[in-house]
Design a protein around this motif. Sequence first.
Motif, PDB file in Angstrom:
ATOM      1  N   PRO A  37       8.075  10.905   4.264  1.00  0.00           N
ATOM      2  CA  PRO A  37       7.431  10.119   3.520  1.00  0.00           C
ATOM      3  C   PRO A  37       6.870   8.610   3.671  1.00  0.00           C
ATOM      4  O   PRO A  37       6.288   7.751   3.316  1.00  0.00           O
ATOM      5  N   LEU A  38       7.723   8.033   4.781  1.00  0.00           N
ATOM      6  CA  LEU A  38       7.383   6.900   5.333  1.00  0.00           C
ATOM      7  C   LEU A  38       6.096   6.696   5.930  1.00  0.00           C
ATOM      8  O   LEU A  38       5.479   5.678   6.207  1.00  0.00           O
ATOM      9  N   PHE A  39       5.662   7.877   6.311  1.00  0.00           N
ATOM     10  CA  PHE A  39       4.187   7.921   6.888  1.00  0.00           C
ATOM     11  C   PHE A  39       3.296   8.512   5.888  1.00  0.00           C
ATOM     12  O   PHE A  39       2.228   9.150   6.455  1.00  0.00           O
ATOM     13  N   GLY A  40       3.460   8.538   4.797  1.00  0.00           N
ATOM     14  CA  GLY A  40       2.454   9.025   3.719  1.00  0.00           C
ATOM     15  C   GLY A  40       2.352  10.409   3.695  1.00  0.00           C
ATOM     16  O   GLY A  40       1.447  10.913   3.168  1.00  0.00           O
ATOM     17  N   ARG A  41       3.387  11.130   4.286  1.00  0.00           N
ATOM     18  CA  ARG A  41       2.998  12.472   4.341  1.00  0.00           C
ATOM     19  C   ARG A  41       4.181  13.184   3.181  1.00  0.00           C
ATOM     20  O   ARG A  41       4.945  12.710   2.952  1.00  0.00           O
ATOM     21  N   LYS A  42       3.436  14.244   3.118  1.00  0.00           N
ATOM     22  CA  LYS A  42       4.331  15.412   1.724  1.00  0.00           C
ATOM     23  C   LYS A  42       5.735  15.843   2.293  1.00  0.00           C
ATOM     24  O   LYS A  42       5.604  16.088   3.364  1.00  0.00           O
ATOM     25  N   PHE A  43       6.630  15.499   1.324  1.00  0.00           N
ATOM     26  CA  PHE A  43       7.911  15.962   1.734  1.00  0.00           C
ATOM     27  C   PHE A  43       8.102  16.820   0.603  1.00  0.00           C
ATOM     28  O   PHE A  43       8.415  16.555  -0.264  1.00  0.00           O
ATOM     29  N   ARG A  44       8.238  18.154   1.372  1.00  0.00           N
ATOM     30  CA  ARG A  44       8.671  19.293   0.309  1.00  0.00           C
ATOM     31  C   ARG A  44      10.212  19.558   0.014  1.00  0.00           C
ATOM     32  O   ARG A  44      11.058  19.147   0.843  1.00  0.00           O
ATOM     33  N   ALA A  45      10.455  20.337  -0.838  1.00  0.00           N
ATOM     34  CA  ALA A  45      11.574  20.611  -1.130  1.00  0.00           C
ATOM     35  C   ALA A  45      12.348  21.486  -0.074  1.00  0.00           C
ATOM     36  O   ALA A  45      13.346  21.632   0.064  1.00  0.00           O
TER      37      ALA A  45
END
Length: 968
Positions: free
Chosen positions: A416-424
């Motif tokens: 998330p810090l790089f603006g990328r999706k963090f999935r479950a």
Amino acid sequence: MSTDTEHVEEGAETTFLGSWRDWYHLPVLGVVMLFMLWVRTQAYEQFATDSGTPAFAGIDSWYHWRTINWTAENYPHTMPYEVWTGFPTGTYVGQFGTLYDQLIVTAAMIVGLGDPSQQTLYTVSLLAVPVMASLVAIPVFYAGRRLGGTLGGLVSVFVIALSTGQFLSRSTVGQLDHQAVEPLFMAIAVVAMMVAVTAGEREKPIYELVVDRDWIALRTPAIYSALAGLALTLYIWVWPSGVLLVGIFGVFFVIQLTLDYVRGGSPDHIAFVGVVSFGVTAILTVLLIEQSGSTSPTSLGLLQPLAAFLVAAVCVFMAWLAREWNDRGLERRYYPAAIAGIIVAAVAVMWLVLPGLYSTLIGNLTSRMIPLNPGTGTLTIVEAQPPDDFFNRVFQEFGSAFYTMLAGLAFLAIRPLFGRKFRAEHTLVIVWSLFLISMAATQVRFMYYLVLAVAIVNAAFVAELVQLFNLDLESGLSSIRSLETYQVVAIVLVVLLLFAPLLPPLAQAGGTAWEVGEATGPNSDATTWEASNEWLQENTPAPGNYGGADNADKLDYYGTYTPGDGDFEYPEGAYGVMSWWDYGHLITTQGERIPHSNPFQQNARSSAAFLTAESEDRGELVLDGIAAGEPVADRSTDELRQAVSSNESDEQLRYVMIDYAMAGGKFGAISQWTGPDYGYYVTPDDYSGQPISANEVGQVFGDLPYDDTMTSKLYFDDAEDMEHYRLVHENTDPGMAYFVSYAQVSDGQVVHIGENGQPVQPGQGQPAVVVNRRVSQQTLLQLRNSPNYQVFDAKSTAAVKTFERVDGATITGTADSVSDTENATVAATIELETNSGRTFDYTQRADLAADGSFELTVPYATNDELGVEDGYTNSSVEATGNYTVTVVSGEEDPSYYSGETAVPESAVVQGDSVDVSLESVATPPSNVTGGNETADETTVEESASSSGNETEIESTNAVAPVTAEPAH
């Protein structure tokens, strides 16, 4: 024409490359799986015996062979209750006789066209584990692919294929343990849950859709969630203790639902997945219940469905609480604190209201999943101990791939810090991996689980590096040709980082995967005990027939039994075998007799109480207490005598089996169960702890508490002076066992001992006294010839000895002419010859009564009139003559009275009396001056000298003292 041809060829090439790009992973995956299978089956010939006698690489494998045969006889059922171990109660075997055994038997049924022979069943059993281990590559690939694309999935497969250590060593040919295939079903369950939670995120099911019964909108997440629940159930069915994965998934759902709500989303989506998947698991595990009243994690009981139902309920509650939180306008950031507080309160309530369930959960959490409080049971099992150096151990098992896995976890966490999706599914993998790391730090055997996380998470690591260096390796040859130099260097470095420590010449001391697979062979304990157990099966009455009871038909080896009130009621004539728990499965499977303790660690404490008992009287009381169902450890001799005074149970332990390891290295582990610790047994009672002369060591350490234990008196002294135990067989097939006690000499004069009087361990800066260490003939000779060591005891004996517990015959008589009865002693001596040709003397001694009468109880007979057909033992130890009974009276000018008598075996087993007549003799008979020559140092020395040197002892610290050698 030529132009058209070129166009066609170019199109064909494009089509081929496109197809290759889409499907190249399948042949690569197939090749890797074949490699994994080849690695694990190289040693097949060592187990494919022509004699038909099975051979396995692990002790637990022998018991799986028992449950597989039972299932084949009772297909498709598995064993509900086992009466051929755990005497005198039997036991529910739990982790054995599960889906794993059914799969093997089903495969054998297919190969054998519905009626597999023993050879077919054995061959399928040998190959089943390597095949299942190779199949692990499939779920690992797809899990890695979800995190790092096709390239990442293949990296995961290569990592697990090349890894050595627990997963490989437990999945080679000859291993028949469920632990070898647990990773397959865990990996399937994890992949299924990854897919399910992703479907939940994508389809976004909510409570209102359920109320409206919008099955079209709910279908996809419901199907994937149900499949995840099914996969989790299959894992638990293979290993009931797999309920720990329910706990791991439960932690994930608590964290993910909290994250979803705090980040402004709805927890309904993932909660729906949790409710459906764990609802399915709860329902299916209810159908698997075999012990309805049990909450043990090792049995299929209430714990598994209750745990699954609890996680489903937590998901419902958290989703409901989030809605209530919104309705009341509370800030979302306080939601995690509320959840944490509720969890703490729930645990506190469980502690107060359900202390049994609380103890089960916390006990298993600390002993299996978190390295906090390992118990005696786990610390005496090699595989259940925490690794001495965790980071060194993981490098041995996985090389640097463990550390790149840690980097992969970090990359997942900071997406998330790089603006990328963090999935479950990223949260799921992180939580699961951290738990596996903790489990591996708690028990070294769980490295076979950690390999899954190491392999799968490295896909994420590689994917991040591919993106970082802008690598495109899957678009075709043109993309590969366009790589820059720095990109090629990056690829080479990543490959070296991941795989170089697992390949020559940098592979660890254990070797490469193919070297480890090639080095496997049959278990040495099983090989050593085979002859003893075969003798036991052929020369002792079938359980139920002892003493002529004729009840063997009530104990069918492949029968189905139901315990009453928790314990099985054995018929008259049934009996048990006392030994250490390590060998229980071998006694059951090789000897088809009923051990008291077993590798389930059932009755380990009571077995230890007998083996460490320091008198025959106490040893007998321990066995009587076991028969009476009384606790026998941590009770005084008087307390035991009072507890068993009114017991008349026919359920007796009739045989005792002791091997060189029990008498030597494993005795330390045995003593841990009952105390005092090992140091007590190898330290003289009256030793002050002061330095002593090297020449005095033999005198000071010549009388140890260990020498009085039942283990030592039986194994080393052949039941000398004992009334109710007789040696009936000794096993020398693997060769003689040599034991030595020695002191490390400093400056050629002085041996230093610790301040507490116990021998000092080498490596602490001081020499040490080493007691009763088993050595090779060559090492014994080296110790004798070295100026750095003072040998003060050496003995040789058979590898395994079997003793029978009998009532004993009482030799009675009267020395009428003896005037000084206060200074008179009587002794009865007999020479015996064992099945190996060794002769030794047994002597029993007593004082004369005031009227000159005497009674001597002896366990050996002078004939072999009884046998198996009579309900007794075909003893392989026979007398060479009659008993010589001698009375010695007086000290300064002694007088002697002597006589001979036969002792029939019927008198020995039934406790009858035999009279002897004595006559005055002028010279002392041989039994007055002779003795037991079981441990003849001269013979040992000559034997050692004849075999030459093999290696040299380099320094005083090179020879380790006797320590506990935990089994398994």
